[in-house]
Design an enzyme around this catalytic site. Structure first.
Site, PDB file in Angstrom:
ATOM      1  N   SER A  50       0.859  -1.184   0.000  1.00 12.26           N
ATOM      2  CA  SER A  50       0.000   0.000   0.000  1.00 12.26           C
ATOM      3  C   SER A  50       0.893   1.232   0.000  1.00 12.26           C
ATOM      4  CB  SER A  50      -0.905   0.017   1.239  1.00 12.26           C
ATOM      5  OG  SER A  50      -1.556   1.264   1.386  1.00 12.26           O
ATOM      6  N   LYS A  97       2.360  -2.666   6.915  1.00 13.58           N
ATOM      7  CA  LYS A  97       2.781  -2.512   5.524  1.00 13.58           C
ATOM      8  C   LYS A  97       4.249  -2.092   5.421  1.00 13.58           C
ATOM      9  CE  LYS A  97      -1.078  -3.676   3.557  1.00 13.58           C
ATOM     10  NZ  LYS A  97      -1.158  -4.902   2.729  1.00 13.58           N
ATOM     11  N   TYR A 115      -2.081  -0.369  10.598  1.00 13.77           N
ATOM     12  CA  TYR A 115      -2.040  -0.782   9.193  1.00 13.77           C
ATOM     13  C   TYR A 115      -0.733  -0.338   8.550  1.00 13.77           C
ATOM     14  CZ  TYR A 115      -3.463  -1.011   4.261  1.00 13.77           C
ATOM     15  OH  TYR A 115      -3.540  -1.279   2.915  1.00 13.77           O
ATOM     16  N   SER A 173     -12.831  -0.478  -3.544  1.00 16.22           N
ATOM     17  CA  SER A 173     -12.924  -1.815  -2.948  1.00 16.22           C
ATOM     18  C   SER A 173     -13.628  -1.696  -1.600  1.00 16.22           C
ATOM     19  CB  SER A 173     -11.532  -2.431  -2.765  1.00 16.22           C
ATOM     20  OG  SER A 173     -10.837  -1.778  -1.722  1.00 16.22           O
TER      21      SER A 173
END
Length: 338
Positions: free
Chosen positions: A190, A207, A203, A239
């Protein structure tokens, strides 16, 4: 031709080329190396046929679209995620292309956090197809919560799912690729793995960990040039990743529908991914501006990027507290660009 004329032409080229590159960058939806490969590089239709491709996180979003586009290339597919019913739906969609038959698609439910099951899953794929040409590490979840309000279990879950689970499955598949001295490991990271943002601390950490791991792993396997690595860094893509994101508790997810019209279409993101795979690109950034520009700023001007991040972060946090889309600042900037 006189020396004066030659020097004048060289000076003109020196002025024009940077201007051309600037115009290309302003219109870009990916890093310029990837866009060059799209224009002049090898086609996925030439390079990715007759392969066995294992896609995790294949039940929705990027994973589903990747399976769909790969099915058009005539590859054998292994579809993995936790939701078996959704995987069957994706399988039916892939079969509608007419390029694959039932025997060409294996639905293999998999929980990335259950690392004890990864070895058996790998053996099941090898028993079904005899080889694994490409592993696409796409499974994972995002996060939308403030650090001080987030239970520590959320951070543990993000690391276990996004990082440890991916590392575990990769370690199970690698011995087979080393034995064959060929294979591709594609990891969907990402832009948050390059440029950290507020409300996604856990998160971002997971990543960033993936980026460090796969860069180190690539260097360790330098004696196997046939085993290639491609790290993909998408920005905002249409998404369910935000809808399914963790909040301050492991048992709670966002679940609210937000406007995604300003995000990159999933089909475009996946097409660029396939091009990066076909051309063995090591790291690719896929995003519209202003997020793409932000990634470059983080890479080359981190001090300025940190200042800008704090400025935008205040607005993101305020929107979040007001039950608005935290990404509204980026949506506004993209609207101005368009």
């Amino acid at each position: 031709m006189s020396w004066e004329l030659l020097l004048w032409l060289l000076a003109l080229c020196a002025l024009i080329l940077p201007l051309v590159q600037l115009l290309r960058f302003l219109r870009a939806d990916a890093d310029l190396t990837l866009l060059w490969a799209e224009w002049q590089g090898r086609r996925p239709e030439w390079e990715l046929t007759d392969m066995v491709v294992w896609v995790t996180g294949a039940s929705s979003g990027i994973g589903e679209e990747l399976a769909f586009q790969l099915s058009k290339l005539g590859v054998s597919l292994v579809l993995s995620a936790r939701r078996a019913q959704e995987l069957e739906r994706v399988k039916r969609r892939c079969l509608e292309n007419g390029n694959l038959k039932e025997k060409d698609i294996l639905v293999l439910p998999l929980d990335l956090t259950d690392t004890s099951s990864h070895e058996a899953a790998t053996k099941a794929v090898l028993q079904e197809f005899g080889k694994i040409d490409i592993l696409v590490n796409n499974g994972g979840r995002s996060q939308r919560s403030l650090v001080l309000e987030t239970n520590l279990d959320v951070f543990k879950e993000l690391i276990n799912l996004n990082y440890i689970g991916t590392v575990s499955l990769t370690k199970c598949v690698l011995p087979h690729m080393i034995e064959r001295k060929q294979g591709k490991i594609v990891t969907v990271n990402s832009i948050a793995g390059i440029a950290s943002v507020s409300l996604s601390s856990g998160y971002c950490a997971s990543k960033h960990a993936l980026r460090g791991f796969f860069n180190a792993l690539h260097s360790e396997l330098g004696q196997y040039p046939g085993i290639t690595f491609c790290n993909v860094y998408p920005g905002p893509v249409q998404s369910d990743i935000v809808k399914n994101a963790f909040t301050e508790e492991v048992t709670k997810s966002m679940r609210n529908n937000i406007d995604q019209s300003y995000k990159m279409p999933t089909s475009r993101c996946v097409r660029l991914m396939l091009i990066s795979m076909a051309n063995d690109l090591k790291e690719v950034w896929i995003s519209d501006h202003p997020v793409l520009l932000g990634a470059y700023i983080w890479q080359y001007m981190p001090t300025w990027a940190a200042w800008l991040n704090c400025k935008l972060g205040k607005e993101r946090i305020q929107n979040f507290k007001n039950n608005l889309d935290p990404d509204l600042p980026y949506k506004f900037l993209k609207a101005k660009k368009d």
